[in-house]
Design a protein around this motif. Structure first.
Motif: not given
Length: 701
Positions: A610-625
């Motif tokens: 969590s916080k600064s070590r939070g694990l990404c949801c996987g959608a950023g960096g245009a991965q959503m698309w």
């Protein structure tokens, strides 16, 4: 005898310094054969970076155990500075005859000179030298065990360079302790230093006496100094050159916001992105040279942790090796008078494909975890985006489904491809004025609510936009929306490498907002928030921008919104998932948690990572698309103990493991990804996924 030893010392001294200096200057010059990059930072910030990250080793302490053992080695080197400098000076001016014939070795000593000014300085220094000799050896043993016994996943093996350096540094420590132990036997009296006395006693037990201790003493002296010279010659051409380049990297660290990518002048730039080694900026190359290949970035990377090919350590390592192996060819070509076009046509200079695979580049979520973790100040995301720009702008090479999203953004101003004329439909019946309506009435709202594409077009996220709007209405906030005049901010386009499309969208939005005299913006999306706040200023769009969590938290603290305690009890235990673009990029951690604490009566639990070590949801960096990349070698994954899975599934498992009844987030991408994860785990009946604003709207009076 003395002249011969001084001559040998002088030759070794000059050769090692000359070779090390040549290597350092060579790589400095090679790095600057890359593209120019202006580094905007003040002298005060530069000094602060050095103090915090070099002297205090702040970033290394994110992993305290490893950090402490590294501090042993680092401060051991600093403490040894006076001792080694004394030996270097003494090598030219101190007597070298064997103690057997009347001398005791070199006489020059910086600690002794300091002792004439500061009482007992020499004793305290020698004591510290002995202690740090043992601490350094302990640190070396720890890192050797991690690499070759415990076989830490992120470390390369067998790593001959690491073996050489560990051997060299161990030799420096042991040779000093032996020499000083023998020196005590020669003097025939106690040093008053327990460690040296213990070493002397050990030597005595091996048969060393005042009659032969001189050989041990002078042997330790020469072993130490020659190892120093070998170390100096070896380091600049090895991965351990971080000793040289990491402080330089921190000195030239940019002071721009973390969430701001470099601006690309699409009309005048010499290159669009970075495909070849000479296309990267000199600062990118400085990052590569600074990389120690420790793998701290790798173990934090969500793509790597879920079995994809991307390895942030390799991104930096590839760039370093490309510089070392190929940049001399660029240098030679320039000296031969070849044009930039001719040099760019040299296929061996290509970093993409030759060193770094395209699949690795497209697996990045730009979550910034690698940058956050890097102890030497590297920015892997900048290098990845530079290569994506080259692929998209110069070669038109990108995943097909991502191309569809970019085309939708170009044609309909949103990645879903829904008709842009429908952008206001989410607000029907809520009595929300557009900026055009406020303008017609001759008035100006206090706040522009930037709805974002998700809030306007995605059915699930429309409910979040409605919750934010209802809360602002409840607090009597005068706000407006752009409605059909709002375009996508361009975040996904920019992270996908399509800088041209980003600038087109941003330019239209800035013109629209400036025409309305917009000053303050509240966003419903961290990606919109980051882009408007940190990147639009590059194009003249300067606004006060807040994410809805910080804005709603202020309204709560000002009692413009109040929570009904009876409603708060209905939510049960809540856990919060940090959005990368809200947290790591913009350091917003407390506001969403503050809202949840009030809205739930304190029933908030933290998930793993969590916080600064939070694990990404996987959608950023245009991965959503787009779809996620393939698994790397199955046998390797099994050996590494890693399961190939979607990033959102791994994160959802962590959130569900808290046994919270509600997973809260503050990002439309995160909500979508976590909700999909909960559905895949068949937990929809027991676990809700809600935005922080929805939770507050449910519990507000």
């Amino acid at each position: 005898m003395e002249i011969a030893q001084v001559a040998l010392f002088a030759v070794a001294f000059i050769a090692s310094f000359a070779y090390a200096g040549y290597a350092v200057m060579k790589y400095w010059r090679y790095a600057h054969l890359g593209q120019a990059q202006e580094i905007k930072s003040t002298l005060g910030q530069k000094i602060k970076n050095i103090v915090i990250n070099v002297l205090l080793q702040k970033k290394l302490m994110k992993k305290p155990v490893r950090g402490i053992f590294h501090i042993f080695i680092f401060y051991g080197f600093l403490v040894y500075g006076g001792h080694t400098t004394s030996q270097l000076i003494g090598g030219f001016f101190g007597p070298f005859q064997m103690p057997l014939v009347g001398t005791t070795g070199y006489e020059f000593s910086i600690p002794d000179l300091m002792g004439k000014v500061i009482p007992h300085f020499a004793f305290v220094y020698d004591y510290a030298l002995d202690v740090f000799s043992l601490l350094v050896l302990a640190g070396l043993a720890f890192f050797a065990l991690r690499r070759w016994v415990y076989r830490a996943y992120e470390l390369d093996r067998p790593s001959g360079q690491s073996m050489i350096v560990i051997g060299m540094i161990s030799t420096l420590m042991i040779s000093t302790l032996v020499a000083e132990g023998a020196h005590g036997i020669l003097q025939g009296h106690s040093h008053g230093l327990p460690i040296r006395e213990s070493v002397g006693a050990l030597l005595a037990s091996w048969g060393v006496t005042s009659a032969n201790a001189g050989y041990w003493y002078i042997g330790g002296w020469w072993t130490h100094i020659m190892t120093v010279f070998a170390f100096m010659a070896f380091v600049p051409n090895s991965k351990h050159a971080h000793l040289i380049w990491a402080p330089v990297n921190f000195w030239f660290e940019k002071e721009t916001p973390k969430g701001q990518l470099a601006f690309l002048d699409t009309e005048n730039a010499k290159v669009w992105g970075a495909a070849n080694v000479q296309d990267f900026t000199w600062k990118d190359h400085m990052n590569g040279l600074s990389c120690i290949e420790c793998g701290r970035c790798t173990i934090e990377c969500p793509a790597n942790r879920t079995g994809k090919q991307l390895n942030p350590k390799s991104i930096m390592g590839d760039l370093k090796h490309a510089l070392m192996e190929q940049m001399h060819k660029v240098d030679a070509a320039k000296k031969a008078g070849k044009t930039d076009e001719e040099i760019s046509a040299m296929t061996e200079l290509r970093v993409i494909d030759n060193y770094t695979s395209q699949e690795s580049l497209w697996a990045c979520t730009t979550c910034y975890a690698c940058v956050e973790a890097c102890p030497v100040g590297n920015n892997q995301v900048d290098a990845i985006i530079g290569m994506r720009r080259a692929l998209v702008l110069s070669e038109g090479a990108l995943p097909g489904e991502l191309q569809t999203a970019l085309t939708n953004m170009e044609n309909q101003s949103n990645p879903w491809g829904v008709g842009s004329h429908k952008r206001e439909e989410w607000a029907e019946g809520l009595n929300i004025k557009t900026m055009a309506k406020w303008n017609e009435e001759g008035q100006k709202p206090d706040v522009l609510f930037w709805v974002g594409c998700a809030g306007a077009f995605d059915d699930r996220n429309k409910k979040i936009a409605q919750s934010i709007a209802s809360l602002m209405n409840k607090a009597d906030v005068k706000f407006g929306i752009l409605g059909t005049e709002e375009n996508c901010t361009g975040d996904s386009a920019r992270r996908a490498g399509n800088e041209y499309l980003f600038q087109t969208l941003a330019g239209m939005n800035i013109q629209t907002m400036n025409n309305y005299g917009v000053q303050k913006i509240v966003t419903g999306c961290p990606h919109c928030f980051n882009t408007l706040k940190n990147e639009y200023p590059q194009m003249g769009g300067n606004y006060e921008v807040e994410h809805h969590t910080t804005y709603l938290d202020k309204l709560l603290k000002e009692n413009k919104i109040q929570v009904d305690p009876s409603k708060a009890k209905e939510l049960g235990l809540v856990t919060y998932h940090d959005s990368c673009y809200l947290g790591r990029y913009n350091d917003v951690y407390s506001a969403p948690r503050s809202i949840l604490e009030k809205a739930t009566g304190g029933k908030v639990v933290e998930a793993v990572d969590s916080k600064s070590r939070g694990l990404c949801c996987g959608a950023g960096g245009a991965q959503m698309w787009k779809e996620e990349e393939h698994a790397r070698d199955e046998a390797a994954l099994k050996a590494e103990g890693i399961t190939y899975e979607r990033v959102n599934i791994k994160r959802t498992k962590q959130l569900v493991a808290t046994e919270a009844k509600t997973v809260a987030s503050a990002c439309p991408f995160c909500i979508t990804m976590v909700a999909d994860g909960v559905k895949s785990m068949e937990k929809e009946e027991s676990v809700k996924t809600l935005d922080v604003a929805e939770i507050l709207a449910q519990t507000a009076k």
